[in-house]
Design an enzyme around this catalytic site. Structure first.
Site, short mmCIF file in Angstrom:
data_model
loop_
_atom_site.label_atom_id
_atom_site.label_comp_id
_atom_site.label_asym_id
_atom_site.label_seq_id
_atom_site.Cartn_x
_atom_site.Cartn_y
_atom_site.Cartn_z
N SER B 13 0.81 -1.22 0.00
CA SER B 13 0.00 0.00 0.00
C SER B 13 0.84 1.27 0.00
CB SER B 13 -0.96 -0.01 1.20
OG SER B 13 -0.24 0.04 2.41
N ARG B 14 2.02 1.19 0.58
CA ARG B 14 2.82 2.42 0.73
C ARG B 14 4.30 2.14 0.44
NH1 ARG B 14 2.44 4.51 6.42
NH2 ARG B 14 2.41 2.30 6.96
N TYR B 154 15.69 -5.61 13.65
CA TYR B 154 15.46 -5.41 12.21
C TYR B 154 16.56 -6.05 11.37
CZ TYR B 154 14.23 -2.70 8.00
OH TYR B 154 13.86 -2.30 6.74
N LYS B 158 16.35 -9.09 8.67
CA LYS B 158 16.73 -8.87 7.27
C LYS B 158 17.88 -9.78 6.84
CE LYS B 158 13.75 -5.66 6.10
NZ LYS B 158 12.69 -6.02 5.12
N ILE B 187 16.37 4.63 1.49
CA ILE B 187 15.32 4.97 0.52
C ILE B 187 14.33 5.95 1.15
CG2 ILE B 187 13.55 4.02 -1.03
CD1 ILE B 187 16.35 2.91 -1.62
#
Lengths: 77, 247
Positions: B13-14, B154, B158, B187
């Protein structure tokens, strides 16, 4: 029964590259026919398509021999 | 390039996921957008895809729950017919110094960012094996390669995604399914928006191309890995990071 066995045999011969004569009801997929776990998985998916059935992971784990496959298919299709 | 293909994008969605969904649609694919909570954003992405002349559906799901994941794949199958391309992009961050990371923050991040990848990969594998083709693209992160203070949970997730990518690639190669990862750097998204100015400046100093990446930069790499141009590439990690990591 005979018909199921011959269809199963054809698939196993094709998938595992063994002789049809080796694919007896007693033959174990991994021990006698040289299939590894990925081959077995492959075989299960192929059988699902061939016989239009769904074999759950739990049931798939119980299938060891060619005879197990034939019995399963005959009782589920 | 991706005509007649169906893609499923998690976290679509985003941010990066939205850009990926749009880029896949522009390349010709129909897209299922899996979103966690922001229905408006998901519908907005779906509308943008329909404007490209492609089909789009939206599915609310918690990627860490197998029942949700199985339902999402089933809904995609019945609405769009198949799944050719899976993009595991959904991710969350609960940043803190390791000593201050609560157990639940560890679990939530690992559940969404790593377990979710496993569950979706497992859920699409059966049909991809049967159709003897498929593309799975996992969005990891450069910090999964180099670590990052304040992101132990995180980065662990990953990095785990990269191991999962390689094992899945080896298991599924005989069925013509490729599995690759993308490791985006810094990003411009809502997730990096939250970083302070100092953290951002520190980051920029580490980027040879000395700018932040755009979600579209990542999206184009996904389209490449999903395309026929990448049919002989599997088990790899493609860094899209402005040169941050060179190895």
């Amino acid at each position: 029964m005979a018909d199921t066995l011959s269809r199963v045999q054809r698939i196993i011969v094709d998938r595992l590259g063994v002789d049809a004569a080796e694919v007896t009801l007693e033959a174990s997929i991994t021990e006698d026919l040289g299939g590894d776990s990925l081959d077995s998985m492959d075989l299960i998916l192929e059988l699902e398509d061939e016989f239009s059935i769904e074999i759950s992971d739990a049931d798939a784990e119980k299938i060891k021999t060619v005879g197990d496959i034939v019995t399963y298919i005959n009782s589920h299709s | 390039m991706l005509k007649e293909k169906v893609a499923l994008v998690t976290g679509g969605s985003r941010g990066i996921g939205r850009a990926v969904a749009l880029a896949l649609a522009k390349a010709g694919a129909d897209v299922a957008i899996v979103y966690a909570g922001n229905q408006n954003a998901a519908e907005d992405t779906a509308t943008a895809i329909r404007d490209e002349g492609r089909q789009a559906i939206t599915i609310q799901a918690d990627v860490s729950q197998s029942a949700d994941v199985d339902r999402a794949v089933k809904e995609t199958m019945s609405a769009l017919g198949r799944v050719d391309i899976l993009v595991n992009n959904a991710g969350i961050a609960r940043d803190n110094l390791m000593l201050r990371i609560k157990e639940e923050d560890w679990d939530q991040v690992l559940d969404t960012n790593l377990k979710g990848v496993f569950l979706f990969t497992k859920a699409v594998t059966r049909s991809m094996m049967k159709q003897r083709s498929g593309r799975i693209i996992n969005v990891s992160s450069v910090v999964g390669l180099i670590g990052n203070p304040g992101q132990a949970n995180y980065t662990a997730a990953k990095a785990g995604v990269l191991g999962l990518t390689k094992s899945a690639a080896r298991e599924l190669a005989s069925r013509n399914i490729t599995v690759n990862a993308i490791a985006p750097g810094f990003i411009e998204t809502d997730m990096t928006e939250k970083l302070g100015d100092e953290a951002k400046e520190n980051m920029l100093e580490q980027i040879p191309l000395s700018r932040m990446g755009k979600p579209e930069d990542v999206a184009q790499a996904v389209v490449f890995l999903a395309s026929d141009y990448a049919s002989y590439i599997t088990g790899q990690t493609l860094n899209v990071d402005g040169g941050m990591v060179t190895m």
